[in-house]
Design a protein around this motif. Structure first.
Motif, PDB file in Angstrom:
ATOM      1  N   ARG A   1       3.781   3.855  -2.994  1.00  0.00           N
ATOM      2  CA  ARG A   1       4.756   2.798  -2.708  1.00  0.00           C
ATOM      3  C   ARG A   1       4.169   1.405  -2.950  1.00  0.00           C
ATOM      4  NH1 ARG A   1       8.813   4.384   0.997  1.00  0.00           N
ATOM      5  NH2 ARG A   1       9.151   6.631   0.797  1.00  0.00           N
ATOM      6  N   LEU A   2       2.853   1.294  -2.904  1.00  0.00           N
ATOM      7  CA  LEU A   2       2.200   0.003  -3.145  1.00  0.00           C
ATOM      8  C   LEU A   2       2.023  -0.294  -4.626  1.00  0.00           C
ATOM      9  CD1 LEU A   2      -0.585   0.216  -0.414  1.00  0.00           C
ATOM     10  CD2 LEU A   2       1.276  -1.460  -0.468  1.00  0.00           C
ATOM     11  N   GLU A   3       2.147   0.732  -5.459  1.00  0.00           N
ATOM     12  CA  GLU A   3       1.798   0.593  -6.870  1.00  0.00           C
ATOM     13  C   GLU A   3       2.596  -0.512  -7.565  1.00  0.00           C
ATOM     14  OE1 GLU A   3       0.465   3.689 -10.382  1.00  0.00           O
ATOM     15  OE2 GLU A   3       1.933   4.338  -8.888  1.00  0.00           O
TER      16      GLU A   3
ATOM     17  N   VAL B   1       4.693  -1.359   3.855  1.00  0.00           N
ATOM     18  CA  VAL B   1       4.411  -1.781   2.477  1.00  0.00           C
ATOM     19  C   VAL B   1       4.503  -3.300   2.369  1.00  0.00           C
ATOM     20  CG1 VAL B   1       5.262  -1.728   0.093  1.00  0.00           C
ATOM     21  CG2 VAL B   1       5.063   0.397   1.390  1.00  0.00           C
ATOM     22  N   ASP B   2       5.564  -3.873   2.927  1.00  0.00           N
ATOM     23  CA  ASP B   2       5.734  -5.328   2.875  1.00  0.00           C
ATOM     24  C   ASP B   2       4.566  -6.032   3.555  1.00  0.00           C
ATOM     25  OD1 ASP B   2       8.318  -4.960   1.699  1.00  0.00           O
ATOM     26  OD2 ASP B   2       9.095  -4.522   3.697  1.00  0.00           O
TER      27      ASP B   2
ATOM     28  N   LEU C   1       2.183  -4.277  -5.973  1.00  0.00           N
ATOM     29  CA  LEU C   1       0.863  -4.843  -6.231  1.00  0.00           C
ATOM     30  C   LEU C   1       0.615  -5.057  -7.717  1.00  0.00           C
ATOM     31  CD1 LEU C   1      -1.433  -3.088  -3.600  1.00  0.00           C
ATOM     32  CD2 LEU C   1      -0.465  -5.387  -3.555  1.00  0.00           C
TER      33      LEU C   1
ATOM     34  N   VAL D   1      -4.564   0.848  -8.372  1.00  0.00           N
ATOM     35  CA  VAL D   1      -3.798   1.546  -7.337  1.00  0.00           C
ATOM     36  C   VAL D   1      -3.506   2.948  -7.854  1.00  0.00           C
ATOM     37  CG1 VAL D   1      -1.755   1.463  -5.862  1.00  0.00           C
ATOM     38  CG2 VAL D   1      -2.804  -0.664  -6.630  1.00  0.00           C
TER      39      VAL D   1
ATOM     40  N   ILE E   1       1.398  -4.943   4.023  1.00  0.00           N
ATOM     41  CA  ILE E   1       0.171  -4.838   3.237  1.00  0.00           C
ATOM     42  C   ILE E   1       0.226  -5.767   2.039  1.00  0.00           C
ATOM     43  CG2 ILE E   1      -1.219  -3.304   1.782  1.00  0.00           C
ATOM     44  CD1 ILE E   1      -0.454  -1.029   3.712  1.00  0.00           C
ATOM     45  N   VAL E   2       1.349  -5.796   1.345  1.00  0.00           N
ATOM     46  CA  VAL E   2       1.482  -6.690   0.195  1.00  0.00           C
ATOM     47  C   VAL E   2       1.314  -8.143   0.628  1.00  0.00           C
ATOM     48  CG1 VAL E   2       3.073  -7.528  -1.576  1.00  0.00           C
ATOM     49  CG2 VAL E   2       2.883  -5.066  -1.138  1.00  0.00           C
TER      50      VAL E   2
ATOM     51  N   SER F   1      10.800  -1.925   3.933  1.00  0.00           N
ATOM     52  CA  SER F   1      10.366  -0.655   3.378  1.00  0.00           C
ATOM     53  C   SER F   1      10.527   0.461   4.406  1.00  0.00           C
ATOM     54  CB  SER F   1       8.892  -0.747   2.971  1.00  0.00           C
ATOM     55  OG  SER F   1       8.679  -1.818   2.089  1.00  0.00           O
TER      56      SER F   1
END
Length: 228
Positions: A47-49, A203-204, A52, A61, A206-207, A2
């Motif tokens: 970007r997390l939406e 992002v990667d 996730l 989110v 956190i996911v 990301s």
């Protein structure tokens, strides 16, 4: 990989805010706050939406600058001795869709110079939810231990929070899981660095941490009768 979203200037602003935590300074630098802190934090949530929605669909989110997942910078100074008007961290709360407040199981991202982490679980659940979690641990200790001790989860997460000084009502002091039953909070955190958060793979990362926390989140949600 990301693309990097959070600038290093986010932490630089928070450091300066800690040194100048007053309304005049903040008013003078509010444009910098919106540009370097609030805007990037909302973009991170955006970007997390999608990822996730696939891996943790019950999390809410909300990428909005106000009344969304990014918490307000303004402190509630009514009841505490600390009267400084602003938080010196960024909080991002990904709440469970079934919960209307911070006590529901959820994910929390804390951005503060030298103290960054991602948290999972439920902080100070109200009494009926806490009783349900304790009852679930007592009823199926093997399921709890599988969630608590999951290898991928414990590779990065450790439990934090307060506990009762003695056994909760209705449980013997020599219960084999008394240390867990005494918990007031069922929260685990995984530390993050500023380099992690300003890096290309945020992002990667956190996911991945949210996925690692799934055993705990699922057990807690099952305990109080909500899906995860």
């Amino acid at each position: 990989m990301s693309k990097g979203i959070l600038p290093k200037s986010l932490f630089a602003f928070l450091r300066k805010l800690k040194q100048n935590n007053n309304r005049d300074w903040f008013a003078e630098h509010k444009d910098l706050y919106q540009q370097n802190v609030l805007g990037p934090a909302v973009e991170l949530v955006a970007r997390l939406e999608k990822p996730l929605a696939r891996s943790a669909p019950m999390l809410h989110v909300s990428p909005k600058p106000h009344n969304g997942s990014v918490l307000r910078i303004y402190r509630d100074t009514r009841f505490g001795k600390d009267k400084t008007p602003y938080k010196t961290n960024v909080g991002i709360s990904l709440r469970h869709q079934a919960g209307k407040d911070v006590h529901a199981p959820g994910i929390y991202l804390h951005l503060e110079p030298a103290e960054c982490f991602i948290g999972a679980g439920t902080w100070r659940p109200e009494s009926s939810a806490l009783a349900s979690i304790r009852a679930a641990i007592d009823a199926d200790p093997k399921a709890w231990k599988r969630a608590r001790d999951n290898k991928a989860f414990r590779a990065d997460f450790d439990f934090v929070g307060e506990s009762l000084k003695t056994a909760p009502r209705d449980y013997p002091k020599d219960h084999p899981l008394i240390e867990d039953l005494r918990r007031k909070d069922f929260v685990a955190i995984a530390p993050l660095s500023e380099a992690d958060l300003t890096g290309d793979a945020i992002v990667d990362l956190i996911v991945q941490r949210v996925k690692q926390a799934r055993p705990l989140m699922r057990f807690l949600c099952d305990s109080i009768g909500v899906p995860y």
